[in-house]
Design an enzyme around this catalytic site. Structure first.
Site, PDB file in Angstrom:
ATOM      1  CG  ASP A  34      -0.277   0.000   2.520  1.00 17.01           C
ATOM      2  OD1 ASP A  34       0.942   0.230   2.562  1.00 17.01           O
ATOM      3  OD2 ASP A  34      -0.953  -0.231   3.532  1.00 17.01           O
ATOM      4  CB  SER A  35       0.275   4.620  -1.236  1.00 16.90           C
ATOM      5  OG  SER A  35      -0.805   5.110  -0.455  1.00 16.90           O
ATOM      6  N   GLY A  36       0.903   3.869   1.981  1.00 15.01           N
ATOM      7  CA  GLY A  36       1.134   4.560   3.247  1.00 15.01           C
ATOM      8  C   GLY A  36       0.133   5.660   3.494  1.00 15.01           C
ATOM      9  N   GLY A  37      -0.692   5.949   2.497  1.00 16.21           N
ATOM     10  CA  GLY A  37      -1.657   7.038   2.635  1.00 16.21           C
ATOM     11  C   GLY A  37      -2.611   6.855   3.799  1.00 16.21           C
TER      12      GLY A  37
ATOM     13  CG  ASP B 196      -5.183   6.848  -1.192  1.00 18.34           C
ATOM     14  OD1 ASP B 196      -4.115   6.474  -0.660  1.00 18.34           O
ATOM     15  OD2 ASP B 196      -6.298   6.420  -0.848  1.00 18.34           O
TER      16      ASP B 196
ATOM     17  CD  GLN C 282     -10.025   7.476  -1.077  1.00 18.25           C
ATOM     18  OE1 GLN C 282     -11.071   7.533  -0.414  1.00 18.25           O
ATOM     19  NE2 GLN C 282      -9.007   6.680  -0.732  1.00 18.25           N
TER      20      GLN C 282
ATOM     21  N   GLY D   1     -11.405   4.253   1.042  1.00 16.87           N
ATOM     22  CA  GLY D   1     -12.321   5.078   1.814  1.00 16.87           C
ATOM     23  C   GLY D   1     -13.578   4.365   2.256  1.00 16.87           C
TER      24      GLY D   1
ATOM     25  CG  ASP E 168      -5.899  -5.092   2.457  1.00 16.33           C
ATOM     26  OD1 ASP E 168      -5.427  -4.747   3.555  1.00 16.33           O
ATOM     27  OD2 ASP E 168      -6.528  -4.300   1.715  1.00 16.33           O
TER      28      ASP E 168
ATOM     29  CB  CYS F  21     -11.759 -25.886  10.418  1.00 16.17           C
ATOM     30  SG  CYS F  21     -10.220 -25.107   9.882  1.00 16.17           S
TER      31      CYS F  21
ATOM     32  CB  CYS G  10      -6.621 -25.217   9.694  1.00 16.45           C
ATOM     33  SG  CYS G  10      -7.023 -24.994  11.451  1.00 16.45           S
TER      34      CYS G  10
ATOM     35  CB  CYS H  50      -9.342 -27.570  13.252  1.00 19.24           C
ATOM     36  SG  CYS H  50      -9.977 -25.912  13.622  1.00 19.24           S
TER      37      CYS H  50
ATOM     38  CG  HIS I 266      -8.915 -21.640  13.007  1.00 18.60           C
ATOM     39  ND1 HIS I 266      -9.567 -22.744  12.500  1.00 18.60           N
ATOM     40  CD2 HIS I 266      -9.871 -20.691  13.207  1.00 18.60           C
ATOM     41  CE1 HIS I 266     -10.855 -22.488  12.409  1.00 18.60           C
ATOM     42  NE2 HIS I 266     -11.069 -21.248  12.835  1.00 18.60           N
TER      43      HIS I 266
END
Length: 370
Positions: free
Chosen positions: A93-96, A147, A189, A216, A266, A304, A306, A309, A335
């Site tokens: 990401d840009s850090g914005g 942004d 945005q 946003g 994300d 599950c 995983c 589990c 998990h």
């Protein structure tokens, strides 16, 4: 090679679709959830564990890595992939968002943002050019344009100013970007105002980015309002390019986002709540640190498969977490990531079979939200 995207199947009952996101470090099936590796690591997990859980594309944070250990050191180490021992694709990401979330610790101007480090209070300046410099040094497959993320709620005037600045900054990002093995995504945005979302999308699509994020959202607004904005915004974006909804990771929102045409997600939610002793199950969240699980010898989620589990009980996990043992949060993290990534796999299968809306309705009937 930079970034390209192929739509492989569309759903006729909604906007859900399957795709292939091609990057210099491999091709990723979409829709995809990106585990968050804020500081060049997915917290509590090795890269091999992330991959075993189903992770193929991860996100890392420009702001945090810039502050510590520094992008020049990462560049000297051979780039972020080599530095963190991850051979798959990475999005930075840009850090914005981090900069703007600092509130009184930052000052915005047309040139960029002056802010104070949350680590030691030192003063720094981030501009579109600086965001590109850092991300080019990191060598991620996908870099995000710098942004301005408007808060919720905000006035139409504030949202308009933020989106216009975002458009100007997007042009500046493209003007200085030089890595041919890295793609740059623009960020739409406009707050919760449909006319502003349309204006932002039109301006950014005109810049011909290889992909587009919707920023946003998931910043405090009701989920139904987020869905309304997605219903309006997604059709404004190109059909042949990936669409990324930033900061969204609860299971219900993932399914609803996919149904509206989102390809990438994300969120820190799965790993963050795991560290608080909370896990995701088919029936909603389960707070395994609670006393009611002290002698519960069932797995976290009977459905599950995983590693956690298959091998450990709720009682044992509660014991580890109450005792402050590191293994406890490692196992809950394994998990939760497996749960979300397996959910995305099932979603892709449902799209392939033309049954995504039926899958959504079955899942949400049983699931109680986080």
């Amino acid at each position: 090679m930079t970034i390209s995207f192929t739509v492989t199947k569309k759903n006729h009952a909604c906007r859900a679709r399957l795709g292939l996101l091609h990057t210099p470090h491999g091709t990723v099936e979409t829709p995809v959830f990106m585990p968050v590796g804020t500081q060049a690591t997915v917290k509590a997990m090795t890269p091999e564990e992330v991959r075993n859980a189903g992770g193929r594309l991860i996100l890392s944070n420009t702001y945090h890595i810039y502050l510590r250990p520094g992008h020049e050191l990462v560049k000297e180490a051979g780039g972020l992939h080599r530095f963190m021992h991850w051979d798959g694709p990475i999005l930075t990401d840009s850090g914005g968002f981090q900069v703007f979330s600092l509130g009184p610790l930052r000052k915005v101007s047309e040139e960029g943002v002056t802010f104070r480090s949350h680590i030691d209070g030192s003063e720094h300046f981030f501009s579109p050019e600086k965001a590109m410099e850092v991300q080019m040094a990191l060598g991620s497959d996908i870099a995000m344009a710098f942004d301005e993320c408007a808060p919720y709620p905000c006035s139409p005037e504030y949202a308009l100013g933020a989106l216009e600045r975002t458009s100007r900054w997007a042009e500046r990002c493209l003007a200085v970007h030089r890595r041919e093995d890295q793609g740059v995504f623009g960020i739409v945005q406009g707050g919760t105002f449909p006319d502003l979302r349309e204006k932002s999308a039109r301006e950014l699509v005109g810049l011909n980015f290889p992909g587009y994020a919707i920023g946003g959202l998931s910043v405090g607004e009701p989920k139904n309002l987020m869905y309304e904005i997605l219903d309006y915004t997604v059709p404004l974006l190109p059909e042949d390019k990936p669409r990324y909804l930033m900061g969204v990771g609860s299971p219900d929102c993932l399914i609803e986002g996919v149904a509206r045409g989102i390809d990438m997600f994300d969120c820190v939610l799965p790993t963050r709540i795991a560290r608080n002793g909370t896990v995701l199950t088919r029936r909603g969240k389960l707070v395994v640190r609670n006393a009611e699980y002290a002698s519960d010898f069932a797995p976290l989620d009977p459905d599950c498969s995983c590693y956690t589990c298959r091998n450990y009980t709720r009682a044992y996990l509660r014991h580890l977490i109450k005792a402050g043992e590191i293994l406890g949060i490692r196992l809950t993290t394994i998990h939760n990531l497996h749960f979300v990534l397996e959910l995305m796999k099932e979603i892709r299968e449902a799209i392939h079979e033309g049954e995504i809306l039926e899958y959504r309705d079955r899942f949400l009937k049983e699931y109680k939200g986080v």
